[in-house]
Scaffold this active site. Structure first.
Site, mmCIF file in Angstrom:
data_model
loop_
_atom_site.group_PDB
_atom_site.id
_atom_site.type_symbol
_atom_site.label_atom_id
_atom_site.label_comp_id
_atom_site.label_asym_id
_atom_site.label_seq_id
_atom_site.Cartn_x
_atom_site.Cartn_y
_atom_site.Cartn_z
ATOM 1 N N ASN A 199 -41.402 -7.098 -16.520
ATOM 2 C CA ASN A 199 -41.420 -6.540 -17.854
ATOM 3 C C ASN A 199 -42.701 -6.727 -18.609
ATOM 4 O OD1 ASN A 199 -39.558 -5.161 -19.281
ATOM 5 N ND2 ASN A 199 -38.067 -6.805 -19.166
ATOM 6 N N CYS A 200 -43.170 -5.674 -19.232
ATOM 7 C CA CYS A 200 -44.236 -5.815 -20.211
ATOM 8 C C CYS A 200 -43.650 -5.454 -21.570
ATOM 9 C CB CYS A 200 -45.400 -4.905 -19.874
ATOM 10 S SG CYS A 200 -46.058 -5.238 -18.246
#
Lengths: 348, 431
Positions: free
Chosen positions: B244-245
């Site tokens: 995840n960013c």
């Protein structure tokens, strides 16, 4: 250092009289009067009630501007470090006066203010966002609980100690959320709450569901061929370099940009600054978020009359509902004044 | 199913020729570790720094955090990434408890965050309390963003595994100070054992929006997948990995999945106050039908198991608030009592509505803090990474970084500050 406190009360608690003296004009007396005596006692040596301002409830209600100005002048002259009013319990006019003068003192003198009243007192609804209001019982019978609670809060404010949540400090909340460290982790609290809910035991939700305003959609456009259409986006499309510094998330502003001479959005003139999606493709062709190119084609074909020369844009990620609502109202007003018939809103 | 976490306590870090553990100090063979990362030709440089609790150090921008672990009785860790594909949650796992691998490098996307090892920002992140082995990389020029994300995600897992493996092979098993056991049989047997306890299921929502907002289950991208049922041990033993960013404050790092506090809390009370059925890792789709489908299938699984109650944790904020609402609504309407765990987006002044969506069925809400709340953090003596990245992080802006090195930022730029998996003690109250 001993802090200076000014107290506000009405004609009744000053011992001047009841309803027949409600038109009593503002007056200042040195030191404590009425309930102020107990406040002084509870404050011990940290603070001293240097003066008491008294005003009839009728006078304050009927000549609010004048009463507020006179009281403010008297209060300011005493150079207080903090201000306390009431308690007003469920007396409506007294609650209004306490709330109004406390809010005015806070605003004009920039010092902490405290008042106290019953939660149904109309003063709560009017002033709970502008002053600390301690919740009390509905009549003077609750004086014994009200004064220590008010004084505790006043003491905390004057000593500049950290203020805790409303439910623990005893004031009526001002409609704001703040983060605090609990004793237990979120996971522990979640399991505790679920077990209580399953057992039918009382539990306290940590956020009551808000009620959203439902906006009815505008009626359909009558004649599209004659329509002026505006473009609006929450997809973060801005002129290259983001000249108005719209934030990448939690935006508190929107931009308005002239596109009257623009046929197409390209990486040279526009970009996306949105912090909530992968901008790779939007930056190769900003039209994928704000479809100006296609709109120009349709305009040329005569599908509708005209694209509104200005487009409005912001980033819709983490944006507080209060800001979003304001953007909507302001942009709506501008479009209405510009006689725009319809708008296309693109999101991401 | 029985899982044993064999914990070697780590209280100190130091560089050395080789990687090993001795007397609670983790020695990192810097050259060999950096060389390992550079095997991946997608990086042109790799550097390892050490950061300890209490130091005046800031790490920015942080992408993921991974706990060094390896199977004592098997091969590798994180099946599909760095272990053969097989079920997790059984046998013995070596854990370097107190150590963490932190991945850092030029920003992948806007939604990475920072860690302060001391000062007013430190209490908000669990990683101010871990001994951090910080990996900073530089990607090859022109490396496409999604490939860079993959490379950096894998580098973190790889380094964590390398450290744990070197320690294991150097005899770390003799230094184990605590063995934590997680044991639970299948739901049929557990139901027979505890017929009177309420049956609880946990729905773990994951950001699965594509475009750098992804979560992996057994190395499979959860986005095109469907909700499924896991034994809690699988979650605690490397089944889930963050890709995840998303906004730093409320993304579940890989470290968080390994430590999932809701799973641990339900486990702790299993057989005493409740009967813990299992974990449903589920999606947060970008389309309404996807949201409805996930909520419907979460309910379906819970109903098949006869759940009485459910805890639902969100990941991210804004768009997934709708998934959270749908989950609460579907469960409550089906007579399954629900509690949700979420953070709030109440504006910098805290005066705005906290959620992007609401539903009257969501009557039991655990708050993990206001992501928009402003905090001031002082300049640090040492910066690992790229301080100017704050301008591009969610919760930061071009004005955030001041000339003296201090920053005025939203809480959301601190890694895991409002973790909705319920790790922290933070929560919002009315003021």
């Amino acid at each position: 250092m001993t802090y200076r406190i000014v107290h506000y009360i009405n004609q009744f608690y000053a011992g001047i009289g009841g309803e027949e003296k409600a038109d009593y004009a503002p007056e200042v007396r040195e030191g404590v009067v009425g309930p102020g005596m107990q406040i002084q006692k509870l404050l011990e040596n940290d603070a001293v009630v240097v003066g008491t301002v008294i005003c009839g409830d009728g006078f304050y209600g009927e000549n609010t501007e004048e009463a507020r100005a006179k009281c403010l002048e008297m209060i300011a002259a005493l150079k207080p470090d903090a201000f306390v009013a009431g308690p007003a319990f469920n007396a409506g006019r007294y609650g209004f006066a306490c709330g109004d003068i406390a809010a005015a003192v806070g605003e004009k003198l920039g010092i902490p203010t405290v008042t106290a009243m019953y939660h149904e007192n109309p003063g709560v609804e009017l002033f709970s966002k502008k002053t600390y209001i301690v919740a009390t019982g509905d009549s003077a019978r609750a004086m014994g609980q009200a004064l220590p609670a008010m004084t505790k809060l006043l003491h905390k404010l004057v000593m500049k100690e950290e203020m805790g949540p409303a439910r623990l400090e005893g004031y009526i909340h001002r409609g704001m959320r703040k983060s605090f460290f609990h004793e237990k982790s979120g996971a522990e609290r979640a399991v505790d709450m679920l077990l209580a809910k399953l057992r039918g035991e009382p539990y306290r939700t940590e956020y009551e569901m808000p009620v959203f305003n439902k906006i009815p959609p505008a009626p359909p456009v009558k004649d599209l061929k004659k329509a002026k259409i505006a473009l609006i986006s929450s997809g973060g499309i801005v002129p290259k370099g983001n000249p108005d510094h719209i934030r990448v998330s939690s935006a508190e502003s929107y931009g308005a940009y002239d596109i009257s001479k623009l046929e197409d959005m390209t990486p040279e003139n526009y970009e996306s600054i949105h912090g909530g999606y992968d901008r790779e493709w939007a930056n190769i062709d900003p039209d994928v978020v704000l479809p100006l190119d296609v709109m120009r084609e349709l305009e040329a074909e005569g599908v509708f009359a005209k694209i509104h020369p200005v487009f409005y844009t912001t980033t819709g990620t983490g944006t507080a509902v209060a800001h979003a609502e304001r953007f909507g109202q302001e942009i709506g007003e501008l479009l209405k004044n510009a006689e725009v018939d319809a708008a296309i809103l693109t999101s991401t | 199913m029985r899982l044993e976490l064999h914990k070697v306590k780590i209280e100190k870090l130091a560089f050395a020729e080789k990687t090993y553990v001795q007397k609670r100090t983790l020695y990192i063979g810097r050259a060999e570790a950096e060389q390992l990362i550079l095997e991946d030709t997608r990086f042109i440089s790799a550097k390892i720094d050490l950061a300890m609790p209490g130091e005046k150090t800031r790490i920015i921008p942080v992408k993921d955090v991974v706990e060094p672990r390896v199977k004592l009785d098997g091969e590798g860790y994180f099946p599909g990434f760095f272990a053969p594909m097989k079920k997790t949650g059984e046998g013995q796992t070596l854990v370097l408890d107190g150590a963490a691998v932190v991945t850092c490098g030029p920003i992948v996307a806007f939604q990475e965050g920072f860690i302060d090892m001391s000062g007013p920002g430190a209490p908000y992140s669990p990683f101010s309390q871990t001994c951090n082995v910080v990996l900073s990389v530089e990607p090859r020029e022109g490396l496409e963003k999604h490939q860079y994300e993959t490379a950096l995600r894998e580098a973190g897992l790889k380094l964590a595994l390398f450290i744990a493996t070197a320690c294991r092979d150097g005899g770390a098993a003799s230094q184990v100070e605590e063995v934590q056991v997680f044991e639970k049989e299948d739901t049929y047997k557990e139901n027979a054992k505890y017929p009177d306890l309420p049956k609880i299921i946990y729905v773990c929502m994951n950001i699965t929006q594509g475009l750098l907002h992804d979560t992996y289950l057994y190395a499979a991208d959860l986005r095109p997948a469907l909700p499924t049922l896991l034994h809690p041990n699988e979650v605690l033993d490397g089944a889930m990995v963050s890709g995840n960013c998303v906004s730093a404050c409320d993304k579940n790092t890989t470290w968080h999945h390994l430590h999932n506090p809701i799973v641990q809390e339900l486990y702790k009370r299993h057989g005493k106050e409740l009967n813990f059925l299992g974990v449903i890792p589920t999606q947060e789709s970008t389309i309404l039908d996807g949201k409805l489908r996930a909520a419907a299938l979460n309910l379906s699984i819970a109903q098949q198991l006869g759940a009485d109650g459910v805890i639902v944790s969100e990941e991210g904020y804004g768009n997934p608030d709708t998934d959270l609402c749908l989950n609460a609504k579907f469960f409550e309407n089906a007579g399954i009592k629900s509690v949700v765990v979420s953070d709030e987006s109440a504006g910098t002044d805290g005066a705005s509505q906290s959620l992007a969506d609401a539903t009257p069925e969501m009557t039991a809400f655990i708050s993990t803090g206001n992501v928009n709340e402003m905090i001031e953090v002082p300049a640090m003596e040492r910066i690992i990474g790229y301080p100017a990245a704050i301008a591009e992080l969610s919760g930061g802006s071009t004005e955030s970084l001041r000339e003296d090195g201090s920053m005025y930022v939203e809480l959301q730029s601190v890694i895991a500050s409002t973790a909705e998996i319920g790790f922290n003690k933070l929560g919002c109250e009315w003021i």
